[in-house]
Design an enzyme around this catalytic site. Sequence first.
Site, PDB file in Angstrom:
ATOM      1  N   SER A 125       0.815  -1.209   0.000  1.00 53.20           N
ATOM      2  CA  SER A 125       0.000   0.000   0.000  1.00 53.20           C
ATOM      3  C   SER A 125       0.853   1.266   0.000  1.00 53.20           C
ATOM      4  O   SER A 125       1.593   1.524  -0.932  1.00 53.20           O
ATOM      5  CB  SER A 125      -0.956  -0.035   1.194  1.00 53.20           C
ATOM      6  OG  SER A 125      -1.878   1.013   1.157  1.00 53.20           O
ATOM      7  N   ASP A 264      -2.573   6.523  -3.492  1.00 51.77           N
ATOM      8  CA  ASP A 264      -1.424   5.883  -2.869  1.00 51.77           C
ATOM      9  C   ASP A 264      -0.918   4.762  -3.767  1.00 51.77           C
ATOM     10  O   ASP A 264      -1.435   4.548  -4.867  1.00 51.77           O
ATOM     11  CB  ASP A 264      -1.757   5.378  -1.460  1.00 51.77           C
ATOM     12  CG  ASP A 264      -2.719   4.207  -1.463  1.00 51.77           C
ATOM     13  OD1 ASP A 264      -3.411   3.986  -2.467  1.00 51.77           O
ATOM     14  OD2 ASP A 264      -2.777   3.485  -0.440  1.00 51.77           O
ATOM     15  N   ASP A 266      -1.110   1.572  -3.996  1.00 47.94           N
ATOM     16  CA  ASP A 266      -1.958   0.495  -4.529  1.00 47.94           C
ATOM     17  C   ASP A 266      -3.332   0.988  -4.951  1.00 47.94           C
ATOM     18  O   ASP A 266      -4.193   0.197  -5.333  1.00 47.94           O
ATOM     19  CB  ASP A 266      -2.066  -0.669  -3.539  1.00 47.94           C
ATOM     20  CG  ASP A 266      -2.946  -0.362  -2.342  1.00 47.94           C
ATOM     21  OD1 ASP A 266      -3.039   0.820  -1.957  1.00 47.94           O
ATOM     22  OD2 ASP A 266      -3.535  -1.304  -1.775  1.00 47.94           O
ATOM     23  N   ASP A 268      -5.970   2.321  -3.438  1.00 50.02           N
ATOM     24  CA  ASP A 268      -7.230   2.171  -2.706  1.00 50.02           C
ATOM     25  C   ASP A 268      -7.561   3.385  -1.846  1.00 50.02           C
ATOM     26  O   ASP A 268      -8.635   3.450  -1.260  1.00 50.02           O
ATOM     27  CB  ASP A 268      -7.239   0.892  -1.868  1.00 50.02           C
ATOM     28  CG  ASP A 268      -6.208   0.889  -0.754  1.00 50.02           C
ATOM     29  OD1 ASP A 268      -5.355   1.803  -0.707  1.00 50.02           O
ATOM     30  OD2 ASP A 268      -6.249  -0.040   0.075  1.00 50.02           O
TER      31      ASP A 268
END
Length: 469
Positions: A125, A264, A266, A268
Amino acid sequence: MVMKAKEPPQQMAQTLTKMNHPSHNSRRYFGTDGIRGRVGTWPITPEFVLKLGWAIGKVLARQGSGKVLIGKDTRISGYMFESVLESGLSAAGIDTHLLGPMPTPAIAYLTRTLRAQAGIVISASHNPYYDNGIKFFSSQGTKLPDSVELAIEEQLDQPMTTVDSAELGKAIRVIDAPGRYIEFCKSTVSSDIILHGLKIVVDCAHGAAYHIAPNVFRELGAEVIEMGVEPNGLNINLDCGATQTKAIRQKVLEQNADLGIALDGDGDRVVMVDHRGHILDGDELLYTIIKDKVKRSSFKGGIVGTTMTNLGLEQALKQMGLEFVRVPVGDRYILSELNKRHWYLGGEPSGHVVCMEMTTTGDGIITALQVLAAMRHQNQSLADIRRGLLKYPQILLNVKVARLDCSLENPRIQQAVKDVETELGDKGRVLLRRSGTEPLIRIMVEGEDERNVKRLAEQMVDVVRQELG
């Protein structure tokens, strides 16, 4: 764990225990969002991840034949972990479909639409490149149930075996995954939402959305200025993206853009920047979406926030006559509460916003699209549409501790919390919680006076450091 000023000491202690990542205290591997850590340090090693792939394969094989999707972000270790996961799944007799770099919410969506048994995300992440992690989605594109995670942990205790050669799993690459997801994102807003005339800066954090997010907004008609779209395996989240907003704020002001969108690594979570350079966090984005829906009489149910949600948002929602509940930090808890109550909107300040009318998990691109749709519906700029939310000053500090599983039941820490709560009264909150992925205690103090809030937060830091550092 959270403490409310009105709670008696006994109830405070109960709340401490209850709000500290429920149902995950006994886990050996899984945190609040899968398994995460530094690459090369157990359990984020090739050997462990190989066996993890085999373990989930064995658990899924009991449910019948099927396939598993594997996607990743752009950090360099993703290649290594993709290979060993594929090998472990193959040894258990499970076929894999490799998506390549894709946002986490895209993997959730594709797991559902491609009728896979599960989806696996290789990502840490918002963490730096030297960290990585593994998390899973069910066949419905939701977080794996606790029972399945526990079954995987139990399987990890068994010796690794390999099915007969004729039963080994196969692997193929899904070439059209990005295009499928771009079309899905565009479909989440009505066809009359056209972004012509908007100049938008899109920062992809050199992460998984680098080849997707700019195209979504461009195909809807916006002029897109790209940032963070040159991943090299080492620069993910480096001085860019949703956690480092200085660069996008400068770019919005330099380019005289209408707004900025920062994802960010990833994809999400998202934060946005208005044309004046003001950063809108997840609370403000959620407020903007809800306010538009209420004005158009299209909102039903209530809203789920977390213990980190600003008190100002809670009060603004109550003024609109809307029900609001808090859960522990982590989108899995938001999703669980939304499902339980049959609601569809929730989020947290970090930029995880869940729009369950459209998708099954937090999605930075879809959240940004909902905000842009609200701007078009109300014919307002981002700076104007966010008005009406008065946020309380909130100080967030981290304290490094010796162990990931350290206890916050320490009497001196609990007494310090009571003292701060007493001083704040009903005009503020204090929250202490353990990080689910790092040996950190996260401290949040919120109240009306910023200087006083900062003093109280630093006071809490000193106590925690002395007791647990």
